[in-house]
Scaffold this motif. Structure first.
Motif, mmCIF file in Angstrom:
data_model
loop_
_atom_site.group_PDB
_atom_site.id
_atom_site.type_symbol
_atom_site.label_atom_id
_atom_site.label_comp_id
_atom_site.label_asym_id
_atom_site.label_seq_id
_atom_site.Cartn_x
_atom_site.Cartn_y
_atom_site.Cartn_z
ATOM 1 N N ASN A 103 0.866 -1.184 0.000
ATOM 2 C CA ASN A 103 0.000 0.000 0.000
ATOM 3 C C ASN A 103 0.896 1.225 0.000
ATOM 4 O O ASN A 103 1.508 1.559 1.011
ATOM 5 C CB ASN A 103 -0.926 0.017 1.218
ATOM 6 N N THR A 106 0.594 7.443 -1.439
ATOM 7 C CA THR A 106 -0.014 8.638 -0.845
ATOM 8 C C THR A 106 1.017 9.752 -0.656
ATOM 9 O O THR A 106 0.799 10.903 -1.059
ATOM 10 C CB THR A 106 -0.652 8.299 0.517
ATOM 11 N N LEU A 145 -5.685 5.175 -0.592
ATOM 12 C CA LEU A 145 -6.947 5.578 0.020
ATOM 13 C C LEU A 145 -7.398 6.934 -0.499
ATOM 14 O O LEU A 145 -6.586 7.717 -1.000
ATOM 15 C CB LEU A 145 -6.797 5.624 1.545
ATOM 16 N N TYR A 184 -9.571 -0.356 -1.770
ATOM 17 C CA TYR A 184 -10.071 0.333 -0.585
ATOM 18 C C TYR A 184 -10.762 1.645 -0.983
ATOM 19 O O TYR A 184 -11.743 2.057 -0.367
ATOM 20 C CB TYR A 184 -8.922 0.716 0.356
ATOM 21 N N ASN A 185 -10.207 2.289 -1.988
ATOM 22 C CA ASN A 185 -10.636 3.640 -2.345
ATOM 23 C C ASN A 185 -12.124 3.715 -2.641
ATOM 24 O O ASN A 185 -12.830 4.572 -2.105
ATOM 25 C CB ASN A 185 -9.816 4.133 -3.544
ATOM 26 N N MET A 188 -14.387 3.612 0.374
ATOM 27 C CA MET A 188 -14.216 4.589 1.441
ATOM 28 C C MET A 188 -14.359 6.038 0.985
ATOM 29 O O MET A 188 -14.267 6.958 1.793
ATOM 30 C CB MET A 188 -12.826 4.404 2.085
ATOM 31 N N ARG A 189 -14.632 6.271 -0.298
ATOM 32 C CA ARG A 189 -14.630 7.634 -0.820
ATOM 33 C C ARG A 189 -16.010 8.265 -0.811
ATOM 34 O O ARG A 189 -17.037 7.579 -0.821
ATOM 35 C CB ARG A 189 -14.061 7.654 -2.237
ATOM 36 N N MET A 195 -12.070 11.218 1.517
ATOM 37 C CA MET A 195 -12.448 10.198 2.484
ATOM 38 C C MET A 195 -13.851 10.477 3.011
ATOM 39 O O MET A 195 -14.183 11.615 3.357
ATOM 40 C CB MET A 195 -11.452 10.176 3.643
ATOM 41 N N SER A 200 -12.181 9.091 9.002
ATOM 42 C CA SER A 200 -10.883 9.696 9.275
ATOM 43 C C SER A 200 -11.088 11.047 9.943
ATOM 44 O O SER A 200 -12.096 11.719 9.699
ATOM 45 C CB SER A 200 -10.105 9.875 7.971
ATOM 46 N N PRO A 206 -7.068 6.642 8.460
ATOM 47 C CA PRO A 206 -8.305 6.047 8.974
ATOM 48 C C PRO A 206 -8.353 6.007 10.491
ATOM 49 O O PRO A 206 -7.330 5.841 11.155
ATOM 50 C CB PRO A 206 -8.275 4.616 8.399
ATOM 51 N N GLY A 210 -12.656 3.272 9.754
ATOM 52 C CA GLY A 210 -12.060 3.093 8.438
ATOM 53 C C GLY A 210 -11.385 1.751 8.312
ATOM 54 O O GLY A 210 -11.552 1.025 7.310
ATOM 55 N N MET A 214 -11.615 -1.827 5.866
ATOM 56 C CA MET A 214 -10.455 -2.394 5.175
ATOM 57 C C MET A 214 -10.172 -3.846 5.569
ATOM 58 O O MET A 214 -9.744 -4.650 4.730
ATOM 59 C CB MET A 214 -9.217 -1.531 5.464
#
Length: 229
Positions: A103, A106, A145, A184-185, A188-189, A195, A200, A206, A210, A214
């Motif tokens: 992962n 970011t 994420l 995940y995106n 969770m979006r 987010m 978050s 998260p 969150g 996941m």
């Protein structure tokens, strides 16, 4: 003369220590003792999670998820893919896991270690996947994420678009290499690509709610990758 030599040596020693500290760009020392302990105990590691603060925070938030499933977290706050690639041998390959979860990205987009180059970041993630597979370690790649902006770098624009573009490339790459991609995106979006509220506090990292989203996603993917029911 003796005083001069002593002062010169002290100055040199101080400079050397600072230089050594500066050289550890990838923070190779962070998990050195834990890795040594695992290797000396001959403990078998099933899964290593390679990542940044999102992974590091996950272990702190819900350590039982890792300990009860024989997962090992190797996340370091603030790290970019360049730093992860440099420590991949020590923090993943040396532990001889069955599987690695990657992962990353970011902090590349946030420009933590320099101007963001999507090709460079993508190739770093590919390189980690290649190294793992060359060492008989299965690979799962996960999406970056959601993020609307970076609280520490608010001048960076079009964050959701940059995140989506890199995720699209990672998903295509995973498909072409027959690797599992965990998105995940999408789960969770919000409508703007940030987010979702309640997942978050800062729009990046998260909270337990969150990670609750996941955990079943990645656990199901791990079971699939390792042929577990």
């Amino acid at each position: 003369m003796k005083l001069f030599v002593f002062l010169a040596f002290s100055l040199f020693a101080g400079t050397f220590v600072k230089a050594q500290s500066a050289v550890d760009f990838a923070n190779l020392t962070k998990y050195k003792d834990e890795n040594t302990s695992i290797l000396s105990s001959k403990k078998k590691v099933d899964v290593v999670f390679m990542g940044n603060s999102i992974t590091e925070g996950w272990v702190k938030s819900h350590p039982e998820f890792f300990s009860e499933n024989n997962y090992t977290g190797r996340g370091i706050s603030g790290q970019t893919t360049s730093q992860m690639l440099l420590r991949f041998q020590n923090d993943v390959v040396a532990l001889k896991p069955k599987l690695v979860i990657i992962n990353a990205g970011t902090n590349d987009i946030a420009q933590n270690t320099g101007i963001y180059d999507p090709d460079f970041t993508f190739n770093n993630i590919k390189a980690m996947a290649d190294i793992a597979q060359n060492n008989a370690i299965k690979v799962i790649i996960t999406s970056i994420l959601p993020a609307a902006e970076f609280p520490w770098r608010k001048e960076i624009t079009d964050v959701p678009q940059k995140v989506d573009a890199l995720n699209h490339r990672l998903k295509q790459y995973a498909s072409s290499k027959k690797l599992i991609f965990v998105d995940y995106n999408s789960a969770m979006r919000d409508a703007q690509g940030g987010m979702r509220e309640g997942l978050s506090k800062d729009g990046i990292h998260p909270v337990p709610a969150g990670y609750t989203i996941m955990e079943p996603m990645i656990k199901n993917a791990i079971h699939k990758a390792l042929g577990k029911k």
